[in-house]
Enzyme design. Sequence first.
Site, PDB file in Angstrom:
ATOM      1  CD  GLU A   1      -1.455 -16.718   5.310  1.00  0.00           C
ATOM      2  OE1 GLU A   1      -1.287 -15.634   6.337  1.00  0.00           O
ATOM      3  OE2 GLU A   1      -1.656 -16.329   4.243  1.00  0.00           O
TER       4      GLU A   1
ATOM      5  CB  THR B   1      -3.347  -8.651   4.340  1.00  0.00           C
ATOM      6  OG1 THR B   1      -2.562  -9.712   5.160  1.00  0.00           O
ATOM      7  CG2 THR B   1      -4.686  -9.067   4.607  1.00  0.00           C
TER       8      THR B   1
ATOM      9  N   GLY C   1      -2.191  -5.431   7.229  1.00  0.00           N
ATOM     10  CA  GLY C   1      -0.902  -5.142   8.153  1.00  0.00           C
ATOM     11  C   GLY C   1      -0.630  -6.026   9.082  1.00  0.00           C
TER      12      GLY C   1
ATOM     13  NE  ARG D   1      -4.117 -18.129   9.340  1.00  0.00           N
ATOM     14  CZ  ARG D   1      -3.241 -17.233   8.969  1.00  0.00           C
ATOM     15  NH1 ARG D   1      -3.348 -16.219   7.899  1.00  0.00           N
ATOM     16  NH2 ARG D   1      -2.322 -16.764   9.729  1.00  0.00           N
TER      17      ARG D   1
ATOM     18  CB  THR E   1      -3.815 -12.299   3.822  1.00  0.00           C
ATOM     19  OG1 THR E   1      -2.592 -12.005   3.691  1.00  0.00           O
ATOM     20  CG2 THR E   1      -4.266 -13.703   4.461  1.00  0.00           C
TER      21      THR E   1
ATOM     22  CB  SER F   1      -3.202 -10.152  13.604  1.00  0.00           C
ATOM     23  OG  SER F   1      -2.235 -10.717  14.425  1.00  0.00           O
TER      24      SER F   1
END
Length: 574
Positions: A431, A394, A480, A108, A412, A459
């Site tokens: 992000e 994503t 999504g 991330r 993503t 998520s």
Amino acid sequence: MTMEFRAIFVLLALWVLLPLGAAAQPASSPPNAPQAARGQKQMVATANPIATQIGLEILRSGGNAVDAAIAVQLALNVVEPQASGIGGGGLLMYFNAADQSLHYFDGRETAPSGATPTMFVGEDGKPLPFAQAVASGRSVGVPGTIRLIETIHKRYGKLKWEELFQPAIRLAREGVKVSPRLADALRDEKALLDSPGARALFYKPDGTPKTGEDTIKNLALAETLTAIAINGPDAFYSGEIARDIVRTVRAGTKPGTLSEEDLAKYKVLELTPVCGLYRAWKVCGPPPVSSGGIAILQALAMLQRFDLPKMEPMSPQAVHLIAEASKLAFADRDRYVGDPAFFDVPVGKLLDPGYLLRRAMGIDPQHASAGPATPGQLGALVPPLGAPSEIPATSHVVIVDSGGNVLSFTTTIEAPFGSRLMTHGFLLNNELTDFSFLAERDGHKIVNRVEPGKRPRSSMSPTIVFDPQGTPVLAVGSAGGSTIIGTTLKVIVGVLDWSLDAQSAIDLPNILNRNGPTELEKSRKLEKLGDALTTMGHTVRYIDIPSGLTAIRRTGAGLDGGADARRDGIAAGD
């Protein structure tokens, strides 16, 4: 007998072994739904046919699931640049068949060291308009994708690093046709025209967006990928590319604070997955900073007390129960889940069987609860003011190789086209807009506020499901934004409770509850279902739910896989 022991005992009594047998048929299928892919030994499912074929060719040439995933990710940067790429990040779950171990890697993006809690607040003290915040340097987090693929390649890859870059380099140099999904995104896009590099790549000389009749050649990206292939990831995180990333982020009217030091210091995290039992199966998903793993496990645990296998797929009764369980899970998500490096996420309490049984006992099988659900009483954390809804971009990749290795990977750049900032042929993520724009509420600090080095709540839900013998029987995930949790949950229930094959489970209508109205997929003509739910007390809303599901299921007959007809993808295998 204590209350906790009774709760565990009741849950054990509810676990029923259900065979993953012949597939039932879904309630209805979307137009132009792809056929389920079949294979005996290996399979790839992605959101783009070219990327799927590249992944399968890597497997056929002796590579494993990790090799294929790296080649697929790089190819997606060429064929699906609006959704993922080396300017973003991802979360990856990997089952290593050699020692039967499960591993999770967090790639991330992180907030730069110069980030502040008020960076998304305007001079008037109000949050910036979302579109302005996204299309700016302030939204860009330190990209994690290249370090992520480096990490998994060093640990598990078989083929040479440089070899895995060649398909994407070739695509970028020779050019690819604009996919239907990319054409749709370009038609709806406005801010991208302000980026010179993106304008030259995605638009015609007269400023109109390219369409499916046009080819995109990305020579700048080919050069970038060649440099990383030859010189390794440090060619991205330092030197010319890093300097130009920083220069791009710090330009414009709303510059960010990203520095070369931020890029050089980025680390991938290897964390323990969160796992729980659902009837006979063990379901494993991502831990925080993702909220997806906990929310899906919570919803499944609450659904265990109901006999979903005897209900028709997507019947009003089944949808009612799924919506009510999801509502409760989202209430806990919004209060308790964020970056565990910055506060204590009560993972054990959130997944405690006794706690979840008590939550489930509050679900009325016939009537919807009134209004939003309240979070469970697990501590004194202040509810975060929910970050702006994650934008439905994503991409998700699922791969099973002939050695039995299984990979589920969500990747993503956040919104379609990310921050709309491009350098060296790739788009930079937005992000950081997954953080709360406000830092405080009612005098209390918001959990998901911006802080230096912090990872915004996600998520993304790369998930792997195991049978009682420990064999992976399902790998699934979706694109999504915050809808990822509900669409992934739908496939898990479809496969495990209704014995659907992967494609049929993906084809089921999308239904959600994010602790608000029950949301039904607008394009699927679900008015009859909506009327029934309204009678049960639901507030029903029809919305676009452009999921990007991919899944592979293992049965005694081999593998079957699917990809979402709502996007461009396919599954293919041998």
